[in-house]
Design an enzyme around this catalytic site. Structure first.
Site, mmCIF file in Angstrom:
data_model
loop_
_atom_site.group_PDB
_atom_site.id
_atom_site.type_symbol
_atom_site.label_atom_id
_atom_site.label_comp_id
_atom_site.label_asym_id
_atom_site.label_seq_id
_atom_site.Cartn_x
_atom_site.Cartn_y
_atom_site.Cartn_z
ATOM 1 N N ARG A 7 -9.810 -0.477 15.689
ATOM 2 C CA ARG A 7 -9.792 0.405 14.529
ATOM 3 C C ARG A 7 -10.841 -0.142 13.569
ATOM 4 N NH1 ARG A 7 -3.957 1.244 11.773
ATOM 5 N NH2 ARG A 7 -4.695 -0.691 10.846
ATOM 6 N N TYR A 24 17.473 29.744 6.866
ATOM 7 C CA TYR A 24 16.299 30.404 7.446
ATOM 8 C C TYR A 24 16.397 30.495 8.966
ATOM 9 C CZ TYR A 24 13.767 30.163 3.030
ATOM 10 O OH TYR A 24 13.369 30.332 1.738
ATOM 11 N N LYS A 62 0.848 -1.205 0.000
ATOM 12 C CA LYS A 62 0.000 0.000 0.000
ATOM 13 C C LYS A 62 0.887 1.260 0.000
ATOM 14 C CE LYS A 62 -0.115 -0.349 4.995
ATOM 15 N NZ LYS A 62 -0.683 -1.099 6.111
ATOM 16 N N MET A 87 12.973 24.017 1.554
ATOM 17 C CA MET A 87 12.125 23.225 0.649
ATOM 18 C C MET A 87 12.964 22.401 -0.320
ATOM 19 S SD MET A 87 9.082 24.448 -1.898
ATOM 20 C CE MET A 87 8.100 25.230 -0.631
HETATM 21 C C1 LIG Z 1 0.158 -2.055 6.721
HETATM 22 C C2 LIG Z 1 -0.409 -3.352 7.153
HETATM 23 C C3 LIG Z 1 0.401 -4.479 7.348
HETATM 24 C C4 LIG Z 1 1.919 -4.444 7.259
HETATM 25 O O1 LIG Z 1 2.463 -3.881 8.421
HETATM 26 P P1 LIG Z 1 4.062 -3.753 8.598
HETATM 27 O O2 LIG Z 1 4.219 -3.249 9.978
HETATM 28 O O3 LIG Z 1 4.514 -2.783 7.582
HETATM 29 O O4 LIG Z 1 4.613 -5.109 8.377
HETATM 30 C C5 LIG Z 1 -0.220 -5.677 7.620
HETATM 31 N N1 LIG Z 1 -1.570 -5.760 7.740
HETATM 32 C C6 LIG Z 1 -2.371 -4.686 7.586
HETATM 33 C C7 LIG Z 1 -3.835 -4.840 7.736
HETATM 34 C C8 LIG Z 1 -1.831 -3.452 7.303
HETATM 35 O O5 LIG Z 1 -2.623 -2.393 7.153
#
Ligand SMILES: *Cc1c(COP(=O)(O)O)cnc(C)c1O
Length: 377
Positions: free
Chosen positions: A129, A254, A34, A302
């Protein structure tokens, strides 16, 4: 051309998948990619990790990008669907759905679909969650199994909140709740993120879901991926743009937050918060100049940072500067900032050209496009 680059080592990705396999024996692996493959490039990572059993992304948009790039494997949508009209596309693209509440369940059962959808039932065992409450899980599972909109088998998934703390009983409690919730249900189970893959063998179940460790980064608050036997995948790199011979008392950048304590050379490197190198990176944070550490001074701008060159007075414009990579763990930079490496990796801006390194020549589809877009030769 501006030299700011994120080098992506696809061989390292494959080696890290090997580490997952080694830690989990014959369990199947859902590689989590993701957020644009944690900033490394969604399709590039998917092609490099062809050896995974499935992929996990957040949403339909990411899943369809993978399908368009020719990825045929199982793809889980970890946040499920956001509105019921996504269901037809999800079914058509053959994406797996993580189902996390009663409303979604009802919408799925009532939808009119041309194909059944593969479903993972998410159970909330303590993260609070997403997910069905443990006492709802068995009922939800039975309704799914009976629906013509749902393909067999229906699997069960939970997410661990504290697996990165190897002394915390929360993980064992979550696993106990999961076992209890699905007692008597004949379903494959997935619970383990990277920390659980490395630290909690009892959570491995049938499918593991590593993310961060695939990128060569430790999921634990201390130490680094290299210490876990992992290979860092991203090197964030630029070069020196200018060297100034500053005088004692000169203020740099800055807010004039650094004042030269003596006559000294100050380097300017072409990277800043516009590239995702956080403005919260404090003075004193190391970067590698010509392979050796020098401290950052003044504020991150930046497009630029400034460096104390007193240990490398001979440095010149064009010399290579590395912000993180195999020889300077991104975990160390993250600790300086007070965040985790995940955030720094995901935060590398789109304008930073990703350049593939390693033997990943076998790319097809949009992996090649990403590579071309990256302008690598
Ligand atoms: C992001 C995620 C993972 C992976 O987690 P890591 O800590 O990066 O290994 C696994 N399961 C779900 C549901 C996630 O959202």
């Amino acid at each position: 051309m501006r030299p700011t680059r994120a080098l992506i080592d696809t061989d390292a990705l494959r080696r890290n998948l090997g580490c997952v396999r080694k830690a989990t024996g014959g369990r199947r692996v859902i590689a989590i990619i993701k957020a644009d493959g944690y900033g490394h490039g969604l399709c590039r990572v998917a092609h490099a990790l062809e050896g995974a059993d499935a992929f996990g992304v957040a949403c339909l948009e990411e899943g369809s990008r993978l399908r368009a790039a020719g990825v045929e494997k199982q793809i889980l949508l970890l946040e499920g669907f956001f509105s019921a009209d996504e269901l037809r596309d999800i079914a058509q693209l053959g994406l797996d759905l993580v189902l996390h509440n009663e409303e979604q369940l009802r919408q799925l059962l009532e939808a009119s679909l041309d194909w059944p959808v593969t479903v993972w039932l998410k159970v909330d065992t303590g993260m609070h969650r997403l997910g069905f409450r443990p006492e709802q899980a068995r009922g939800a599972w039975q309704r799914l199994v009976g629906s013509h909109n749902v393909a067999e088998p229906v699997r069960v998934l939970t997410h661990l909140a504290c697996a990165d703390d190897l002394t915390d009983y929360a993980t064992s409690k979550q696993m106990a709740r999961l076992r209890q919730a699905i007692a008597g249900v004949d379903a494959e189970v997935s619970a383990a993120n990277s920390a659980a893959v490395l630290g909690w063998p009892e959570t491995h179940g049938d499918w593991v879901r590593p993310g961060i460790m695939l990128y060569g980064v430790s999921p634990f608050p201390d130490g680094s991926g290299v210490e876990q036997g992992l290979s860092p995948v991203m090197t964030l790199r630029t070069s020196l743009l200018a060297v100034n011979r500053c005088r004692r008392g000169d203020a740099v950048g800055y807010g004039a937050s650094f004042v030269c304590p003596e006559d000294m050379p100050v380097g300017v490197a072409a990277i800043g918060y516009g590239d995702g190198y956080s403005r919260h990176v404090p003075q004193g944070t190391p970067v590698l100049l010509n392979g050796r550490r020098v401290p950052l001074i003044g504020r991150v701008s930046m497009d630029m940072i400034t460096l104390d060159l007193r240990t490398q007075p001979q440095a010149k414009p064009g010399d290579p500067v590395i912000l993180w990579g195999p020889d300077l763990p991104v975990e160390e930079v993250a600790r300086q900032v007070g965040t985790i490496a995940y955030e720094l990796l995901c935060g590398v801006a789109q304008r930073v050209v990703r350049e593939e390194v390693g033997s990943g020549q076998g790319l097809t589809g949009s992996g090649q496009e990403e590579k071309r877009a990256a302008g690598s030769g």
